[in-house]
Design a protein around this motif. Structure first.
Motif, PDB file in Angstrom:
ATOM      1  N   ILE A   1       0.832  -1.224   0.000  1.00 25.46           N
ATOM      2  CA  ILE A   1       0.000   0.000   0.000  1.00 25.46           C
ATOM      3  C   ILE A   1       0.860   1.265   0.000  1.00 25.46           C
ATOM      4  N   THR A   2       2.086   1.148   0.491  1.00 23.85           N
ATOM      5  CA  THR A   2       2.985   2.306   0.403  1.00 23.85           C
ATOM      6  C   THR A   2       3.224   2.638  -1.068  1.00 23.85           C
ATOM      7  N   GLY A   3       3.415   1.597  -1.884  1.00 25.11           N
ATOM      8  CA  GLY A   3       3.642   1.825  -3.311  1.00 25.11           C
ATOM      9  C   GLY A   3       2.369   2.175  -4.057  1.00 25.11           C
ATOM     10  N   LYS A   4       1.306   1.415  -3.823  1.00 31.87           N
ATOM     11  CA  LYS A   4       0.134   1.593  -4.701  1.00 31.87           C
ATOM     12  C   LYS A   4      -0.697   2.827  -4.342  1.00 31.87           C
ATOM     13  N   THR A   5      -0.605   3.308  -3.106  1.00 33.61           N
ATOM     14  CA  THR A   5      -1.432   4.457  -2.714  1.00 33.61           C
ATOM     15  C   THR A   5      -0.641   5.593  -2.072  1.00 33.61           C
ATOM     16  N   ALA A   6       0.137   5.263  -1.023  1.00 35.24           N
ATOM     17  CA  ALA A   6       0.781   6.339  -0.257  1.00 35.24           C
ATOM     18  C   ALA A   6       1.774   7.113  -1.114  1.00 35.24           C
ATOM     19  N   ALA A   7       2.416   6.418  -2.056  1.00 31.50           N
ATOM     20  CA  ALA A   7       3.432   7.078  -2.879  1.00 31.50           C
ATOM     21  C   ALA A   7       2.835   8.236  -3.677  1.00 31.50           C
ATOM     22  N   LEU A   8       1.598   8.094  -4.148  1.00 35.59           N
ATOM     23  CA  LEU A   8       1.012   9.172  -4.957  1.00 35.59           C
ATOM     24  C   LEU A   8       0.616  10.366  -4.076  1.00 35.59           C
ATOM     25  N   PHE A   9       0.170  10.092  -2.856  1.00 37.70           N
ATOM     26  CA  PHE A   9      -0.089  11.209  -1.923  1.00 37.70           C
ATOM     27  C   PHE A   9       1.228  11.903  -1.590  1.00 37.70           C
ATOM     28  N   ARG A  10       2.270  11.091  -1.382  1.00 35.87           N
ATOM     29  CA  ARG A  10       3.589  11.673  -1.101  1.00 35.87           C
ATOM     30  C   ARG A  10       4.021  12.560  -2.269  1.00 35.87           C
ATOM     31  N   ALA A  11       3.893  12.020  -3.483  1.00 38.40           N
ATOM     32  CA  ALA A  11       4.315  12.771  -4.667  1.00 38.40           C
ATOM     33  C   ALA A  11       3.488  14.046  -4.826  1.00 38.40           C
ATOM     34  N   GLY A  12       2.190  13.956  -4.508  1.00 37.57           N
ATOM     35  CA  GLY A  12       1.316  15.133  -4.633  1.00 37.57           C
ATOM     36  C   GLY A  12       1.789  16.270  -3.745  1.00 37.57           C
ATOM     37  N   CYS A  13       2.239  15.936  -2.533  1.00 43.35           N
ATOM     38  CA  CYS A  13       2.744  16.973  -1.626  1.00 43.35           C
ATOM     39  C   CYS A  13       4.148  17.411  -2.037  1.00 43.35           C
ATOM     40  N   LEU A  14       4.935  16.445  -2.497  1.00 43.19           N
ATOM     41  CA  LEU A  14       6.316  16.773  -2.868  1.00 43.19           C
ATOM     42  C   LEU A  14       6.372  17.706  -4.080  1.00 43.19           C
ATOM     43  N   VAL A  15       5.526  17.473  -5.075  1.00 47.78           N
ATOM     44  CA  VAL A  15       5.597  18.352  -6.264  1.00 47.78           C
ATOM     45  C   VAL A  15       5.262  19.795  -5.887  1.00 47.78           C
ATOM     46  N   ALA A  16       4.377  19.957  -4.891  1.00 47.94           N
ATOM     47  CA  ALA A  16       4.073  21.325  -4.435  1.00 47.94           C
ATOM     48  C   ALA A  16       5.332  21.961  -3.849  1.00 47.94           C
ATOM     49  N   ALA A  17       6.050  21.186  -3.028  1.00 46.99           N
ATOM     50  CA  ALA A  17       7.268  21.712  -2.399  1.00 46.99           C
ATOM     51  C   ALA A  17       8.343  21.995  -3.442  1.00 46.99           C
ATOM     52  N   VAL A  18       8.399  21.159  -4.472  1.00 46.05           N
ATOM     53  CA  VAL A  18       9.386  21.379  -5.540  1.00 46.05           C
ATOM     54  C   VAL A  18       9.029  22.659  -6.300  1.00 46.05           C
ATOM     55  N   CYS A  19       7.726  22.816  -6.645  1.00 46.73           N
ATOM     56  CA  CYS A  19       7.293  24.041  -7.352  1.00 46.73           C
ATOM     57  C   CYS A  19       7.560  25.281  -6.498  1.00 46.73           C
ATOM     58  N   ALA A  20       7.464  25.121  -5.174  1.00 45.86           N
ATOM     59  CA  ALA A  20       7.652  26.265  -4.269  1.00 45.86           C
ATOM     60  C   ALA A  20       9.137  26.542  -3.998  1.00 45.86           C
ATOM     61  N   HIS A  21      10.023  25.741  -4.604  1.00 49.29           N
ATOM     62  CA  HIS A  21      11.469  25.853  -4.330  1.00 49.29           C
ATOM     63  C   HIS A  21      11.743  25.795  -2.833  1.00 49.29           C
ATOM     64  N   ALA A  22      11.042  24.902  -2.155  1.00 51.29           N
ATOM     65  CA  ALA A  22      11.245  24.737  -0.707  1.00 51.29           C
ATOM     66  C   ALA A  22      12.618  24.111  -0.444  1.00 51.29           C
ATOM     67  N   SER A  23      13.091  24.258   0.787  1.00 45.98           N
ATOM     68  CA  SER A  23      14.386  23.670   1.158  1.00 45.98           C
ATOM     69  C   SER A  23      14.282  22.142   1.105  1.00 45.98           C
ATOM     70  N   ALA A  24      15.444  21.486   1.062  1.00 49.11           N
ATOM     71  CA  ALA A  24      15.449  20.016   1.022  1.00 49.11           C
ATOM     72  C   ALA A  24      14.709  19.460   2.233  1.00 49.11           C
ATOM     73  N   GLU A  25      14.892  20.124   3.383  1.00 47.30           N
ATOM     74  CA  GLU A  25      14.220  19.612   4.588  1.00 47.30           C
ATOM     75  C   GLU A  25      12.693  19.741   4.470  1.00 47.30           C
ATOM     76  N   ASP A  26      12.243  20.892   3.998  1.00 41.47           N
ATOM     77  CA  ASP A  26      10.791  21.080   3.873  1.00 41.47           C
ATOM     78  C   ASP A  26      10.186  20.154   2.813  1.00 41.47           C
ATOM     79  N   ARG A  27      10.933  19.887   1.763  1.00 42.57           N
ATOM     80  CA  ARG A  27      10.454  18.926   0.753  1.00 42.57           C
ATOM     81  C   ARG A  27      10.252  17.562   1.404  1.00 42.57           C
TER      82      ARG A  27
END
Ligand code: FPP
Ligand code: MG
Length: 326
Positions: A169-195
């Motif tokens: 379930i980490t792969g089939k579901t949680a990973a996409l929620f993780r990616a959804g939050c991570l892409v926001a942090a990447v677009c925001a040029h957040a620090s590595a820690e905040d990403r």
């Protein structure tokens, strides 16, 4: 969950995300592909993943520009494309009250329309967002396939371990929620820690989401679910709630279970400690999710992101209490 989806800032962003999803799913040179992909994205869905992308972006102080809107649309398109594949694998005929593509068009066409949606998201990410976002999304498609593979490999395995279920379930579901939050942090040029913090928050919430979905499959009525109760049992998916239940299901689980066997297995599971154990497990994940969040200056977004995990767990807990144990 409702609070997040009803926030004016989020709904305004979601309207733009919706337009982007429609554009992308209708962008094939082949009208039949556009019709199929369009049917899937129009069939409803809460748009929870893109809503989390938007909330994470605002939480990090980044306004909802074209890039983050497109990134959020790509996340939803990947989700929808993976559901087309999932329905095909499950031989499902209905989802969200609409006929599935495999039921409507046959497996072959459904398969390639699902492929189109996944590929189109990747193309939009690289062309219209950025290479780092495209990388995150390409990596998550790999994880989706791996998570789904692990589930498939363990079907009807009564010796399935909790660790294997969690990995799947980490792969089939949680990973996409993780990616959804991570892409926001990447677009925001957040620090590595905040990403990393935003990504961890998304992953923990994604786990809660799937574990509770699996719990409802075993506790809710068919009316509450809009699909037959106990689907996972029939399909041989022995999920984390089942594995944590401690219920004696010896001789009941297996291929081609009769309606009586399914009903008896559900009765034993509902009489076990499954619901309490699962809810307690999710509350632990919620604590981890909150601990992971970065410092958030936006008051409204802080409230939404901090409140989301517990609000969703409470909602499901109320639903399980409404279900009579027969
Ligand atoms: C729904 O969950 C399914 C998923 C969350 C992911 C499915 C992923 C795949 C089929 C892999 C996709 C392939 C590629 C190449 C990305 P569920 O089956 O637990 O819930 P349901 O009751 O909604 O079907
Ligand atoms: Mg499924």
């Amino acid at each position: 969950m409702d609070q997040l989806l009803r926030s004016p800032a989020i709904t305004a962003g979601l309207t733009k995300v919706e337009a982007r999803i429609r554009r992308l799913s209708g962008s094939s040179a082949l009208p039949a592909i556009n019709a199929g992909a369009g049917r899937i994205v129009s069939a409803g869905g809460k748009r929870l993943r893109p809503a989390m992308t938007l909330a994470a972006s605002l939480a990090l102080g980044k306004a909802l520009d074209r890039r983050v809107i497109t990134a959020a649309a790509c996340v939803e398109l990947i989700h929808a494309g993976s559901l087309v594949h999932d329905d095909l694998m499950d031989r499902a005929t209905e989802r969200r009250g609409a006929r599935t593509l495999n039921a409507e068009l046959g497996d072959g066409k459904a398969l390639v329309i699902g492929d189109f949606m996944l590929a189109r998201a990747g193309l939009a990410a690289i062309v219209n967002v950025s290479r780092p976002v495209a990388e995150v999304l390409a990596a998550v498609v790999v994880e989706l396939a791996e998570g789904q593979y692990l589930e498939t490999a363990d079907l009807f395995n009564t010796a399935r371990t909790r660790q294997n279920a969690l990995r799947s379930i980490t792969g089939k579901t949680a990973a996409l929620f993780r990616a959804g939050c991570l892409v926001a942090a990447v677009c925001a040029h957040a620090s590595a820690e905040d990403r990393a913090r935003m990504a961890a928050y998304g992953e923990k919430f994604g786990l809660i989401f799937q574990v509770l979905d699996d719990l409802l499959d075993l506790t809710a009525t068919s009316e509450q679910l809009g699909k037959p109760a106990g689907n996972d049992l029939r399909q041989g998916v022995y999920s984390l709630p089942l594995l944590m239940s401690g219920a004696d299901l010896d001789g009941l689980l297996g291929r081609d279970m009769s309606d009586e066997q399914v009903a008896e297995a559900l009765r034993r599971l509902r009489a076990s400690r499954m619901t309490e154990e699962t809810i307690a497990y999710c509350r632990g994940l919620a604590a981890d999710a909150l601990a992971a969040l970065p410092v958030i200056h936006d008051h409204e977004m802080a409230g939404l992101l901090y409140g989301l995990p517990a609000a969703y767990i409470d909602q499901v807990e109320r639903m399980t209490h409404l279900t009579p144990v027969s």
